[in-house]
Design a protein around this motif. Structure first.
Motif, PDB file in Angstrom:
ATOM      1  N   TYR A 235       0.836  -1.210   0.000  1.00  0.00           N
ATOM      2  CA  TYR A 235       0.000   0.000   0.000  1.00  0.00           C
ATOM      3  C   TYR A 235       0.867   1.255   0.000  1.00  0.00           C
ATOM      4  N   LEU A 236       2.066   1.140   0.582  1.00  0.00           N
ATOM      5  CA  LEU A 236       2.965   2.293   0.589  1.00  0.00           C
ATOM      6  C   LEU A 236       3.712   2.427  -0.731  1.00  0.00           C
TER       7      LEU A 236
ATOM      8  N   PHE B  96       8.640   1.573   3.844  1.00  0.00           N
ATOM      9  CA  PHE B  96       8.255   2.738   4.653  1.00  0.00           C
ATOM     10  C   PHE B  96       9.289   3.854   4.494  1.00  0.00           C
TER      11      PHE B  96
ATOM     12  N   TYR C 171       5.394   7.392  -1.271  1.00  0.00           N
ATOM     13  CA  TYR C 171       4.899   7.607   0.082  1.00  0.00           C
ATOM     14  C   TYR C 171       5.960   7.328   1.138  1.00  0.00           C
TER      15      TYR C 171
ATOM     16  N   ILE D 277       9.245   7.875   3.586  1.00  0.00           N
ATOM     17  CA  ILE D 277       9.555   9.118   4.297  1.00  0.00           C
ATOM     18  C   ILE D 277      10.699   9.873   3.632  1.00  0.00           C
TER      19      ILE D 277
ATOM     20  N   GLN E  99       9.195  11.760   0.744  1.00  0.00           N
ATOM     21  CA  GLN E  99       8.353  12.832   1.296  1.00  0.00           C
ATOM     22  C   GLN E  99       9.201  14.024   1.714  1.00  0.00           C
TER      23      GLN E  99
ATOM     24  N   LEU F 185       4.168   5.391  12.682  1.00  0.00           N
ATOM     25  CA  LEU F 185       3.646   4.833  11.422  1.00  0.00           C
ATOM     26  C   LEU F 185       2.364   5.537  11.015  1.00  0.00           C
TER      27      LEU F 185
ATOM     28  N   MET G 213       3.366   9.255   9.967  1.00  0.00           N
ATOM     29  CA  MET G 213       4.281   9.521   8.863  1.00  0.00           C
ATOM     30  C   MET G 213       3.984   8.726   7.605  1.00  0.00           C
ATOM     31  N   SER G 214       2.969   7.857   7.632  1.00  0.00           N
ATOM     32  CA  SER G 214       2.641   7.178   6.384  1.00  0.00           C
ATOM     33  C   SER G 214       1.135   7.254   6.202  1.00  0.00           C
ATOM     34  N   ARG G 215       0.655   6.712   5.069  1.00  0.00           N
ATOM     35  CA  ARG G 215      -0.779   6.821   4.849  1.00  0.00           C
ATOM     36  C   ARG G 215      -1.537   5.607   5.370  1.00  0.00           C
ATOM     37  N   LEU G 216      -0.858   4.795   6.190  1.00  0.00           N
ATOM     38  CA  LEU G 216      -1.538   3.647   6.775  1.00  0.00           C
ATOM     39  C   LEU G 216      -2.518   4.098   7.850  1.00  0.00           C
TER      40      LEU G 216
END
Lengths: 301, 376
Positions: free
Chosen positions: A226-227, A277, A283, A285, A288, B86, B89-92
């Motif tokens: 999903y990320l 992540f 997405y 970090i 970003q 989490l 900082m993420s879209r979860l």
């Protein structure tokens, strides 16, 4: 080629691990997208209750009875949770936190009471041991095949068959349940079917990885995917890829350090998740931060 | 009276005191977790204590309660912070972040557990008991440790009471007042770790989630005020801990942890059913009494209307006589609003001719006046 595969325990253990990952991340994808992923936690704990009950009734530790029993237990868990939440006295998340420990406790107490004649103990219930799949073999077309490989293969096929058959409906029900309902697709029935598949996957994966590690395989690869992407079909591919990669790397690391194979495979899914992540193209970090820095620079000019 | 001797049993005393301490700490801390919609975070934190237990063991080299508790606190808090990071900082979504932390930390714990088992350390036996707890192995020295942690966290909670309350119910207002909202949130979240380490020995990492949620949910049914809720939650926690431990001691071979959890679950069910105002049973009773009042008014109304225009003798009762109508007729007659005469055409109530007394007429008129007032 087949001979090599079926004579190598290593390859088969990795294959079972990969299949556990592929099957559970397939159903997990929808749960992560719907924001219901903690239901896998509830289901995987309470199928212990189902397994013990079915064992007491039929004295069968695996096979079709257990799969059906698990599916029903999964539904029971979700049903009880919704029942509690519908009283409006308990929030959804608290309801989950009430239902599964209660069912799990009953399961453990039943194990206590009948410990003498039940082969499952609480240790295997929680942890499983993928290295022991070789102990339970059937013969198919002249090859000796671990039972776990067969059942995981079937479960994976059923999960993907369901997803391919109802792809459009599932997609709509996941992203816009209100529209799906007005169009007459009965999103709640689809959802319950999905949860039944989740429970059967959990019970099939049970011997290999146990109740708690199943959660890792069901939630972590889809979350990493999903990320990484916005496309639903790509999420399945990435989830499957992460499952395969983590079961292969997990196996070798586990053998090297002499630790639990299933546990190490689950840890590796976590490692891949951390990679996604931090370094995900859109997405993550890092990207970003870079985007934010560029924006700041553009503003400063 | 032989079973009374159990109260003098050393192990039993330890277990009961430990279970009571667990209830005492997890009730109040759980109240905040439940109100802040972080019920399942307790689940993640308790699972995440497993790698800490193993690390504490590896570093200390033996099954020492102190180092194990420190390890559990560190990894539990780490999991909680990682989960917050989490989500931010993420879209979860929150649920996925909780699930990831729970399963990955537990997996690391399993790996470490098997690593310790592989290293053939003789004292590693019993490390697995932290999965489900091993109440019977509780020592007096463990109790002092658990008591100390409980005292510390309850003191911290009472010192931070006002701030915690504000952050729980209105974080934005707290922010405008200049309170360090994120710090207090992080503190409240990581304090759940303290409850988890007290529960390690009693119920184990797997079932700890329910000890966070259940007493708080039960207490919420009985009170609308945070202060009362926290006290009731502590009480519920102590009662379920003590009763679970006692049942386990009286029955041979039933695990303590699951029994404590089941006691707490039963208290939750009872509270949901009978708590005043919020209880489902009271709601049902209220619904029934409203229904029967409506029925009585309907009968008064129809009798008042038909008494002048139609003859009951030829047409029978102007409404269907079912159970609820029969009850209502009986109640009205008891109150002297109705009188009945036998007509012999039909058996029982249906064979009677009902008419309003002067009291009934007045009552019916007031019902009609009220209805007209509501319509216009």
């Amino acid at each position: 080629m087949l001979d090599v595969f079926f004579s190598s325990i290593e390859l088969q253990i990795m294959a079972v691990g990969a299949l556990v990952g592929i099957a559970s991340s397939a159903v997990g994808t929808f749960l992560v997208l719907r924001g219901n992923s903690m239901l896998t936690d509830a289901i995987s704990h309470s199928i212990v209750f189902g397994i013990v009950i079915v064992w007491l009734l039929t004295h069968q530790q695996s096979g079709w009875f257990q799969l059906v029993g698990a599916a029903l237990t999964g539904l029971l868990t979700v049903f009880l949770t919704e029942l509690l939440a519908n009283t409006k006295r308990v929030k959804q998340d608290a309801a989950i936190g009430l239902v599964f420990p209660a069912l799990f406790s009953i399961g453990v107490l039943l194990l206590n009471l009948y410990a003498n004649d039940v082969h499952i103990d609480t240790h295997t219930v929680l942890l499983g041991e993928i290295g022991f799949i070789w102990l339970d073999i059937t013969t198919i077309a002249g090859y000796n095949v671990p039972q776990a490989l067969v059942s995981m293969g079937i479960v994976t096929a059923v999960n993907y068959l369901f997803i391919i058959l109802f792809y459009k409906e599932l997609k709509l029900a996941t992203f816009d349940p209100a529209l799906a309902k007005t169009l007459g697709f009965a999103p709640s029935i689809l959802f319950y079917a999905l949860l039944m598949l989740t429970s059967t996957t959990a019970v099939a994966a049970f011997d290999a990885v146990g109740a708690v590690l199943f959660i890792a395989f069901a939630i972590v690869p889809p979350s990493a995917a999903y990320l990484l992407t916005d496309r639903l079909w790509l999420m399945f591919l990435i989830g499957a890829f992460i499952s395969v990669a983590s079961s292969v790397t997990g196996y070798y690391l586990a053998v090297r350090w002499n630790v639990s194979i299933g546990g190490m495979m689950a840890v590796m899914t976590g490692a891949f998740f951390v990679l996604a992540f931090i370094g995900g193209p859109r997405y993550g970090i890092v990207s970003q931060k870079i985007r934010r820095m560029n924006a700041r620079r553009a503003n400063a000019l | 009276m032989q079973w009374l001797s159990i109260f003098h049993d050393y192990t039993f005393q330890n277990v009961v005191i430990g279970a009571a301490l667990l209830g005492l700490i997890s009730g109040p801390l759980g109240s905040f977790a439940v109100l802040r919609r972080q019920s399942l975070l307790g689940d993640a934190i308790s699972h995440a204590a497993l790698p800490g237990v193993c690390l504490g063991f590896i570093i200390a080299g033996s099954r020492q309660m102190g180092s194990i508790i420190v390890g559990a606190m560190v990894t539990g808090a780490l999991a909680a912070l990682l989960m917050l990071a989490l989500t931010r900082m993420s879209r979860l979504k929150t649920d996925a972040s909780i699930g990831i932390c729970l399963s990955i930390f537990f997996a690391i714990g399993v790996v470490l557990l098997t690593y310790i088992q592989g290293s053939n350390n003789a004292s590693q036996a019993g490390l697995e008991s932290f999965l489900f707890g091993q109440a019977a192995a509780t020592l007096r020295s463990d109790l002092w440790l658990m008591g100390g942690i409980t005292l510390f966290s309850l003191t911290l909670l009472s010192v931070l009471w006002k701030q915690a309350k504000l952050v729980t119910f209105d974080p934005e207002f707290a922010h405008t007042l200049g309170l360090p909202v994120s710090l207090i949130e992080v503190l409240l979240t990581t304090m759940v770790t303290l409850a988890v380490v007290v529960g390690l020995q009693m119920v184990g990492v797997v079932l700890m989630a329910a000890m966070i949620v259940a007493p708080a949910v039960a207490a919420r049914q009985w009170s609308r005020h945070l202060g009362a809720m926290v006290f009731i939650a502590a009480g519920v926690g102590v009662v379920s801990g003590v009763s679970g431990a006692s049942i386990s001691a009286l029955s041979r071979g039933l695990a303590t942890g699951p029994l404590i959890i089941l006691s707490a679950s039963i208290i939750v069910l009872l509270s949901l059913a009978i708590a005043p105002q919020r209880g489902l049973l009271w709601g049902l009773l209220q619904h029934l009494s409203q229904q029967s009042q409506l029925r009585r008014r309907q009968i008064l109304y129809t009798l008042y209307k038909t008494q002048s225009t139609r003859d009951q003798e030829s047409h029978g009762l102007p409404f269907r006589l079912n159970f609820s109508a029969a009850v209502a007729l009986w109640q009205l007659r008891q109150r002297g609003l109705l009188v009945s005469q036998k007509t012999n055409r039909l058996p029982m109530l249906a064979g009677r001719r009902w008419s309003l007394t002067s009291l009934g007429v007045r009552e019916a008129q007031s019902v009609m006046a009220e209805l007209n007032g509501k319509i216009t």
